[in-house]
Structures are given as C-alpha cells and as structure tokens.
Design a protein around this motif. Structure first.
Motif, mmCIF file in Angstrom:
data_model
loop_
_atom_site.group_PDB
_atom_site.id
_atom_site.type_symbol
_atom_site.label_atom_id
_atom_site.label_comp_id
_atom_site.label_asym_id
_atom_site.label_seq_id
_atom_site.Cartn_x
_atom_site.Cartn_y
_atom_site.Cartn_z
ATOM 1 N N GLY A 41 71.288 -36.186 55.891
ATOM 2 C CA GLY A 41 69.415 -35.924 56.951
ATOM 3 C C GLY A 41 70.101 -37.337 57.928
ATOM 4 N N SER A 42 70.066 -37.792 59.049
ATOM 5 C CA SER A 42 69.490 -38.529 59.658
ATOM 6 C C SER A 42 68.481 -39.586 59.012
ATOM 7 N N ASP A 43 68.569 -40.955 59.148
ATOM 8 C CA ASP A 43 66.540 -41.530 58.445
ATOM 9 C C ASP A 43 65.920 -41.616 60.228
ATOM 10 N N VAL A 44 64.607 -41.434 60.000
ATOM 11 C CA VAL A 44 63.786 -42.322 60.802
ATOM 12 C C VAL A 44 63.134 -43.853 61.242
ATOM 13 N N ILE A 45 63.861 -44.202 61.801
ATOM 14 C CA ILE A 45 64.063 -45.702 61.695
ATOM 15 C C ILE A 45 63.215 -45.859 62.902
ATOM 16 N N PHE A 46 62.415 -46.972 62.370
ATOM 17 C CA PHE A 46 61.592 -47.729 63.748
ATOM 18 C C PHE A 46 61.821 -48.984 64.280
ATOM 19 N N GLU A 47 62.257 -50.157 65.082
ATOM 20 C CA GLU A 47 62.646 -50.570 65.397
ATOM 21 C C GLU A 47 61.742 -51.967 67.037
ATOM 22 N N VAL A 48 61.919 -52.908 66.443
ATOM 23 C CA VAL A 48 60.874 -53.969 67.542
ATOM 24 C C VAL A 48 61.900 -53.553 69.016
ATOM 25 N N ASP A 49 60.943 -53.539 70.160
ATOM 26 C CA ASP A 49 61.466 -54.607 71.304
ATOM 27 C C ASP A 49 60.431 -54.936 72.072
ATOM 28 N N GLU A 50 60.961 -56.054 72.393
ATOM 29 C CA GLU A 50 60.174 -56.672 72.350
ATOM 30 C C GLU A 50 59.215 -56.763 74.093
ATOM 31 N N GLY A 51 60.423 -55.591 74.575
ATOM 32 C CA GLY A 51 60.095 -55.224 75.922
ATOM 33 C C GLY A 51 58.158 -53.872 75.696
ATOM 34 N N LEU A 52 57.913 -53.694 74.733
ATOM 35 C CA LEU A 52 56.770 -53.019 75.027
ATOM 36 C C LEU A 52 55.698 -53.975 74.196
ATOM 37 N N ARG A 53 54.428 -53.545 74.980
ATOM 38 C CA ARG A 53 53.344 -54.538 74.556
ATOM 39 C C ARG A 53 52.555 -53.490 74.038
ATOM 40 N N THR A 54 52.215 -52.025 74.072
ATOM 41 C CA THR A 54 51.173 -50.880 73.581
ATOM 42 C C THR A 54 51.610 -49.575 72.859
ATOM 43 N N HIS A 63 55.355 -36.392 67.416
ATOM 44 C CA HIS A 63 55.766 -35.822 66.111
ATOM 45 C C HIS A 63 58.199 -36.095 66.673
ATOM 46 N N PHE A 64 58.421 -37.496 65.489
ATOM 47 C CA PHE A 64 59.828 -37.177 65.473
ATOM 48 C C PHE A 64 60.404 -37.094 63.988
ATOM 49 N N LYS A 65 61.359 -36.115 64.442
ATOM 50 C CA LYS A 65 62.096 -35.388 63.570
ATOM 51 C C LYS A 65 63.605 -35.738 63.651
ATOM 52 N N GLY A 66 64.182 -35.940 62.277
ATOM 53 C CA GLY A 66 65.966 -36.787 62.147
ATOM 54 C C GLY A 66 66.607 -35.405 62.598
ATOM 55 N N GLU A 67 67.852 -35.156 62.755
ATOM 56 C CA GLU A 67 68.352 -34.766 62.862
ATOM 57 C C GLU A 67 69.515 -34.249 61.455
ATOM 58 N N ARG A 68 70.152 -33.046 60.994
ATOM 59 C CA ARG A 68 69.914 -32.853 59.852
ATOM 60 C C ARG A 68 71.578 -33.026 60.273
ATOM 61 N N LYS A 80 79.558 -34.289 58.478
ATOM 62 C CA LYS A 80 79.046 -35.581 58.838
ATOM 63 C C LYS A 80 77.889 -36.230 59.305
ATOM 64 N N ALA A 81 77.647 -37.509 58.595
ATOM 65 C CA ALA A 81 76.281 -37.341 58.231
ATOM 66 C C ALA A 81 75.322 -37.675 59.519
ATOM 67 N N ALA A 82 74.045 -37.350 60.204
ATOM 68 C CA ALA A 82 73.442 -37.767 61.510
ATOM 69 C C ALA A 82 73.376 -38.920 61.587
ATOM 70 N N ALA A 83 73.701 -38.805 62.951
ATOM 71 C CA ALA A 83 73.375 -40.067 63.254
ATOM 72 C C ALA A 83 71.143 -40.837 63.161
ATOM 73 N N SER A 84 70.799 -41.794 62.797
ATOM 74 C CA SER A 84 69.758 -43.158 62.988
ATOM 75 C C SER A 84 68.769 -42.269 63.915
ATOM 76 N N LYS A 85 68.013 -41.621 63.663
ATOM 77 C CA LYS A 85 67.030 -41.611 64.726
ATOM 78 C C LYS A 85 65.838 -43.012 65.142
ATOM 79 N N ILE A 86 65.852 -43.913 66.040
ATOM 80 C CA ILE A 86 65.629 -44.871 66.647
ATOM 81 C C ILE A 86 64.329 -44.636 67.615
#
Length: 434
Positions: A41-54, A63-68, A80-86
């Motif tokens: 199953g897909s991992d839920v991954i947090f990624e830093v985006d400098e364009g965000l300020r809040t 709610h954030f749910k990864g794919e099966r 097939k493994a599910a792609a990570s949810k970014i």
C-alpha cells in the motif's frame, strides 16, 4: 488566512491481497500453486514546498488516505505497489502524533520528506506457503492494513530575523519600510495577529528574511492572549530585533518594556535568552525620545547594540540593516542553532528497554470472552477465512500464542463464545468459526 496549527487524520494504504491459484497449462497435470503476492500500500509522505506559507489548505481537507496495493494474480504475478501519496507542507512544519505526543518529523528544507503513515505490505499468495507436506496449500493472506494515526501539524515561521516587542511599537511599519511586505498597519493594539514575512535587501547586496511577529504582552509565556501562538515563531529566528517605542508615546517605560519582553521570552523557553539581540529604538522623531534613549543605554550597558531609528521618517534605518546583516553573518559563523523542538535531533533508531508489549489481553463482557491485542487483531485482518487451510493456519497460530490456554485459565469452557475483533467462535478442541 494564516493558519499555523491543525489536526488531521492520515492512513497508509492497505496492502493488496495475496491470491490462491494453481497452474493450469494444457500439458501440465496437477499444476502447483501459482498465486501471486499483493502489492504494498502507498505511504503517506509529507514534503516541504517553499511556495507554501500557511497550513490553511489543511483547514478544508483533514483526511489523507493512501491507495491500496494491487491484489496478487494468477500465474504467480505479484500485484503492483501503490504510489506514495505526497502531501505538501510549508517549511517549518512540525508533525506530532496526537495520541502519544511523539515528534514524528520536523520539516524545514525545500524538498525534505518524511513518511507519516506507512502503507501495509502485500499479503502473500499460496506459492509462499507450499511445503513438502502440503504442496498445494489453499492459503493466502489479506494485505496488511496501513498505519493510521491522528497528527497535529504546527507551523513555526522560518525567518533569519524576528521583530519582537509590545503591540504598536512600530514593528509592522519597520517591516514595510525595509521590504516589499505590506502588513496591515493600524493605530490600535494587535493590528498584527499573524506573522508577516519580508525579504530585506541591504545596499551591499546581502539579503535576509525578516518576520514581523505579533506583539507580546505580559503573561504571554503562560498563553495569556495569544502568547504561545506568537512565541513559538521566535524559536526559528537566528537574531532578534527588539523594537522599542523610545518616545513612550503611550505612557510606557522603554526600560520596563525591554525587561518584560525578555522575561516573557526567557520564561517561555530559557534557551532563547541567549539568542543575539539588537535594539531598534523607534519613534526617535517624537518628543522625549532622546532623554529616554540616554537612560535606556545606561540601563542595558554596552553589550547590547542600540540603534536609534524612526520607521516613519526612515531615520537610521539603513544603519540598523547593516548592523542586523553583520550580526546575522556572525551568528551563522558561530553556528547558532535555532530550536526546532523539544528534541534537538530526530532519532533514526529507537531503543526500548521496557517490557515487551503483551501479544494479547483477555476480558469478560457479559457471557463473552474478548481477546484483544494489536498482533492478534492484525492476524485476523490478514487471514482469508474463505479457505479451510487459512482457517487451520490461523487456529494453529493463536494456539501457539497461548490464547487457548489463557482462555481456559480465565475460566472459559467448551461452548463459550470467544470474540476477537469482529470474529466470533466457540471454544472447542477443534475451533469452530461462525
């Protein structure tokens, strides 16, 4: 809208189910097992985006749910493994587990990633369970459930320079003068309710990010007003510029203001009292400012640099910026580390020396015996009860775990109802599932 604290739910994707299948070639009699494994199953991954300020986006989606993962297929084909949810987050985001308070990640740099909820592994197909004693097993696992948790996101503004001081001392005006930022400015307290960021360009080519932090009040370290919400943004700054109304235009005492704000910062977090400070003695264009400045310099002594300025007339602002840039360069050379959390470094590995978690517990509710435990409940979720061999494997596993013996020790007798998760069965020598 500036949002700097939210609570959300994340769940990794479930693994795909393994398959029970057999070879069915035309000239291969009694073909062996050929069921493939399920995909991860897909991992839920947090990624830093400098364009965000809040963290405002999380106000509308919580709610954030990864794919099966894909299910296994026949002919030993694995799913097939599910792609990570970014999930994009602004720099300066601290992620904590809401139940345990554990620090999961501290995300500061562009592109930095952290796995917040892992996806479950795929279930094994029947090819994995073939043995000489049972060359054609009707056994396949369901996919492992993905990790699910509630987390709290806290944004601590990333800025090189932090403007601190009482309300209405001119912090917002100063930021608007030295940068392209246009914070809301008004002739009343608490005009600034959220941090404002601006990029400051010094005439010699140097630049830095300056944050106008909302005004502090007495008792802020205890959360009075919006104290904690304001003070946490100071933690990230390398140099503090203490803006003081040197004219005392609202009947305030500049010396008392200096002492009180520093005390609030120190009591909120004692490490912060050692952060480099520069004083911007503002409103020098008003009466009595010169007299107050002399008394103030005598009080703080020569170790604290004091720069008389007027943000309204731009008097002394250029000299202040040069001094701020120099102190920032010095702080970076000295390797001053900003506080990121209660833990300075996120441990890559954890060692637990306490007693191991019990594989299960048993309690009686009315006439039922209820067996609970993370390991055994996970075993149920991953067992495919559509196949007799899978049921026998499950029964053998819980027997090896000592569940039957523990039930009998608790007084369970033949015919009593046992419940594990959503599954109920009667206790017999040969376990009977219903």
């Amino acid at each position: 809208m500036f949002i700097d604290k939210v609570k959300i739910f994340v769940k990794g994707g479930d693994g795909g189910n393994g398959m029970v299948a057999y070879r069915r070639e035309k000239y291969v009699p009694n073909g062996g097992p050929a069921g493939g494994d399920g995909g991860k199953g897909s991992d839920v991954i947090f990624e830093v985006d400098e364009g965000l300020r809040t963290l405002m986006d999380f106000r509308y989606q919580r709610h954030f749910k990864g794919e099966r993962g894909e299910h296994g297929r026949s002919k030993s084909q694995h799913g097939k493994a599910a792609a990570s949810k970014i999930v994009k987050v602004p720099p300066g985001t601290v992620v904590r587990d809401l139940d345990s308070g554990e620090l999961i990640a501290d995300l500061t740099d562009q592109g930095q990633r952290a796995i917040i909820a892992k996806g479950g592994r795929g279930g094994r197909g029947n090819t994995r369970f073939a043995t000489p004693a049972n060359p054609a097993p009707d056994i396949a696992e369901n996919g492992e459930p993905g990790v699910e948790r509630e987390v709290e996101l806290e944004l601590k503004v990333l800025a090189d320079i932090g403007l601190v001081g009482y309300p209405s001392v001119g912090k917002s005006t100063l930021l608007s003068v030295v940068s392209a930022a246009r914070p809301k400015i008004g002739a009343y307290h608490f005009t600034t309710l959220v941090p404002n960021l601006g990029v400051v360009q010094v005439d010699d080519g140097r630049s830095f990010v300056m944050a106008d932090l909302p005004g502090l009040i007495e008792g802020a370290h205890e959360g009075v007003g919006l104290g904690h919400q304001f003070l946490r943004h100071i933690e990230r700054t390398k140099v503090l510029v203490h803006v003081i109304d040197m004219a005392g235009s609202e009947g305030r005492d500049p010396v008392q203001d200096w002492e009180q704000i520093n005390e609030e910062i120190k009591r909120y977090r004692h490490d912060l009292e050692h952060r480099p400070q520069i004083v911007a003695a503002n409103k020098m264009d008003l009466p009595d400012a010169e007299d107050h400045l002399a008394l103030f310099k005598a009080h703080v002594g020569p170790d604290i640099p004091v720069f008389p300025i007027s943000a309204a007339t731009h008097q002394g602002v250029k000299e202040l910026l040069y001094a701020v840039a120099d102190r920032l360069d010095q702080a970076e050379k000295e390797g001053i580390v900003t506080i990121v959390s209660e833990q300075a470094v996120l441990p890559e590995h954890k060692t637990y020396k306490s007693e191991e978690e019990k594989p299960f517990t048993i309690r009686k509710e009315n006439e039922e015996y209820i067996v609970e435990g993370r390991r055994i409940e996970k075993l149920i979720l991953m067992t495919n009860f559509n196949y007799h061999d899978s049921i026998l494997r499950f029964a053998n596993t819980i027997k090896q775990l000592g569940v039957e013996d523990a039930l009998r020790q608790r007084g369970a007798k033949e015919g009593d109802t046992i419940r594990i998760g959503d599954l109920e069965f009667e206790l017999t020598d040969s376990i009977d599932f219903s």
